[in-house]
Design an enzyme around this catalytic site. Sequence first.
Site: not given
Length: 497
Positions: A79-80, A262
């Site tokens: 992520q991110h 995830d």
Amino acid sequence: MGTTLGSTDVLVAGIDSSTQSCKVVVRDARTGALVRSGSASHPAGTEVSPEAWWTAFRTAAEVAGGLDDVAALAVGGQQHGMVVLDADGEVIRPALLWNDTRSAGAAQDLIRELGDGDPVAGAGAWAQAVGSVPVASLTVTKLRWLRDAEPQNAARVAAVALPHDWLTWRIAGYGPRSEGLEPDLGALVTDRSDASGTGYFDASADGGRGAYRPDLLELALGRSDVALPRVLGPGEPAGPAARGVAGAGVADGALIGPGAGDNAAAALGLGMRAGDVAVSIGTSGVVSAIATAPTADASGLVNGFADATGNYLLLGVTLNASRVLDATARVLGVDHAGLSRLALQAPAGADGLVLVPYLEGERTPNRPDASGTLHGMRLATMTPAHLARAAVEGMLCGLADGLDALRAQGVQVERLQLIGGGAQSEAVRRIAPQVFGLPVTVPEPGEYVADGAARQAAWVRSGEAQAPRWETSSSTGYDAPAEPVIRTQYAAVRDLA
């Protein structure tokens, strides 16, 4: 090892493009039985060229025996991270990953600005707007860093994507013009779970479908006239895969799922429901719980993200998890089994030796510039066993703080599961109940993110309203009396780090 195929079996593939590697699993769409799998490493570092993910995916797919017989596939991804593209679909600069903390100052700037100079008001405003208070991990802070540190690159940005968005886009056959591909930025897609981790998407808007916040994107990047991935609903197909997909062997017309972040993919793979809490001990430590309503924690300890089914996923995340064990084992000159044996030789509380394991700064609590500290050193505690025990306890105490933060948001804990590489340590399994004050279960080791992506792929192919029911793996239970001294000692020194 996999299962033997029958003539009527339909196969689906799940892809986990994580921080460290790409894993591919091929499963039976009806039963979830594993047929075959493959993996390939990603380069180390906190900034990585997305082309490395593409190369790893192709390699992992080849190791898995190709994907030319799968009917659908989906991608779960770290992520991110920030992937910025220009108008020709070219990656402008290496992607900044979730664990790159250079945007910590940008996070503070964004909080103050939304609060008209008041950081407390700003934190509350961010939590209400998107469910999370900005920290260096979130994409919105990385875009602000890009604007401030690399204005020439920021000026070239035509689209912003996350790692799973970009990989899905490539599997669909899109890509940079320099490679002879169609750079259709409007074809970028994502899902609620991953979009909710950007810092400029409100997962609770529009009756829970979610919506981007252009005002927050503009606060970060200085403008909002950039393409953002279209947010698909749970189980909604992203379209067909491109024939062959540059050697990955994906069948022409195989459906692509919306994918997921995830943590949301892992929750789907584990079959989590309200009341379940998972403690994942991987590169990062994650305490996650499914919720039916959004949350807004102005303290920043809990991130209010979305899950992959239409609900919400509450997360407490630490930067330091399994690598605390890696580093301690390296210092002691032992392998992980040896570290576990040593830790179990020392008493609960390690006779007062406490490791605060902020070895790479920390996200929860938000202390990106902190370092780790070792407290309570005496002649009697300066032994390999005491240090091993302190490392395991310190890592678990950080996660226990995350569990407390979830409870403060109203999460009911009915079942606590330990997953991830760190959960394979016998010491971690036996000490965890002493720290958490609850029994824990440890599912059989598995690729939970890839499994969740595969389950989503089967969902997309079925066209049903809900994900298919797959039999979950068996679990081993661990229980022990709580040892309050462990957390009491840790609480007394953690803020000194």
